[in-house]
Enzyme design. Structure first.
Site, PDB file in Angstrom:
ATOM      1  N   VAL A   9       4.239   4.842  13.723  1.00 55.08           N
ATOM      2  CA  VAL A   9       3.051   4.017  13.547  1.00 55.08           C
ATOM      3  C   VAL A   9       3.294   2.732  14.315  1.00 55.08           C
ATOM      4  O   VAL A   9       4.428   2.385  14.627  1.00 55.08           O
ATOM      5  CB  VAL A   9       2.729   3.723  12.052  1.00 55.08           C
ATOM      6  CG1 VAL A   9       2.267   4.980  11.340  1.00 55.08           C
ATOM      7  CG2 VAL A   9       3.911   3.103  11.349  1.00 55.08           C
ATOM      8  N   SER A  10       2.213   2.023  14.625  1.00 52.79           N
ATOM      9  CA  SER A  10       2.328   0.858  15.504  1.00 52.79           C
ATOM     10  C   SER A  10       2.805  -0.412  14.828  1.00 52.79           C
ATOM     11  O   SER A  10       3.357  -1.285  15.472  1.00 52.79           O
ATOM     12  CB  SER A  10       0.978   0.582  16.176  1.00 52.79           C
ATOM     13  OG  SER A  10       0.628   1.673  16.981  1.00 52.79           O
ATOM     14  N   SER A  11       2.580  -0.535  13.527  1.00 53.68           N
ATOM     15  CA  SER A  11       2.963  -1.795  12.884  1.00 53.68           C
ATOM     16  C   SER A  11       3.624  -1.551  11.540  1.00 53.68           C
ATOM     17  O   SER A  11       3.463  -0.491  10.931  1.00 53.68           O
ATOM     18  CB  SER A  11       1.734  -2.700  12.708  1.00 53.68           C
ATOM     19  OG  SER A  11       0.851  -2.119  11.774  1.00 53.68           O
ATOM     20  N   GLN A  14       1.615  -0.323   8.412  1.00 53.41           N
ATOM     21  CA  GLN A  14       1.066   1.026   8.354  1.00 53.41           C
ATOM     22  C   GLN A  14       2.059   1.973   7.684  1.00 53.41           C
ATOM     23  O   GLN A  14       3.260   1.730   7.693  1.00 53.41           O
ATOM     24  CB  GLN A  14       0.744   1.529   9.759  1.00 53.41           C
ATOM     25  CG  GLN A  14      -0.377   0.752  10.426  1.00 53.41           C
ATOM     26  CD  GLN A  14      -0.597   1.201  11.859  1.00 53.41           C
ATOM     27  OE1 GLN A  14       0.334   1.242  12.646  1.00 53.41           O
ATOM     28  NE2 GLN A  14      -1.829   1.523  12.192  1.00 53.41           N
TER      29      GLN A  14
END
Length: 182
Positions: A9-11, A14
């Site tokens: 996931v990007s962050s 999340q």
């Protein structure tokens, strides 16, 4: 033969839980996961570990193609590395992609193009939003991480760049940027 999953996931806010569940349902015995941007391979330690872990005959599974890469270049590098190692590659949510066939490689490249396009659009929208907020005077950017006034004050007092960096816990290059006229 090992079935290995990769989740991203990007962050940090999340959750990886849905990807974990899908990869477990697909039979993954080991899952490498991280919370990092997929814009490039740089800094993605778990991806590097997964690629090093895989051996001939293994299978790498991701839930969606954009979890692995968001640029054609990165995707090609990863897939080429998997092909060299004779590792199969599967994407769960975007149909059966078989990189050992011409049509499978075509489909993979088309999906990668869409993922890269989507990333570019997101960046453009973000830039437009920032520019609009700046024009209204609402957005000032992030707060400076280097206390420029403090750096210049210490420098004026005769403190050397290395000592300034040590005192303020910043890099020497940041000190030089702060004391060099623009």
């Amino acid at each position: 033969m090992a079935i290995v999953g990769y989740a991203r996931v990007s962050s940090t806010g999340q959750s990886l839980e849905l990807q974990r569940e899908q990869l477990a349902s697909a039979g993954c015995e080991k899952v490498f996961e991280e919370k990092r941007s997929g814009g490039s391979q740089e800094g993605r330690e778990q991806l590097a570990l997964a690629l090093d872990y895989l051996r001939e005959g293994d299978v790498l599974i991701v839930t969606r193609l954009d979890r692995l890469a968001r640029s054609m270049i990165d995707l090609r590098e990863v897939v080429d590395r998997l092909t060299e190692k004779k590792v199969q590659f599967k994407v769960l949510q975007q149909g059966a992609i078989d990189t050992t066939t011409s049509s499978g490689r075509l489909m993979l490249n088309m999906l990668a193009s869409f993922a890269e396009f989507e990333l570019d659009l997101r960046r453009e929208r973000q830039r437009e939003g920032i520019d609009k907020a700046k024009a209204k005077g609402v957005y000032k950017g992030r707060k400076p991480s280097v206390p420029t006034d403090e750096v210049r004050k210490l420098h004026a007092e005769g403190v050397g760049p290395a000592e300034i960096a040590r005192r303020l816990q910043i890099g020497r290059a940041s000190v030089y940027r702060a004391i060099t006229p623009s």
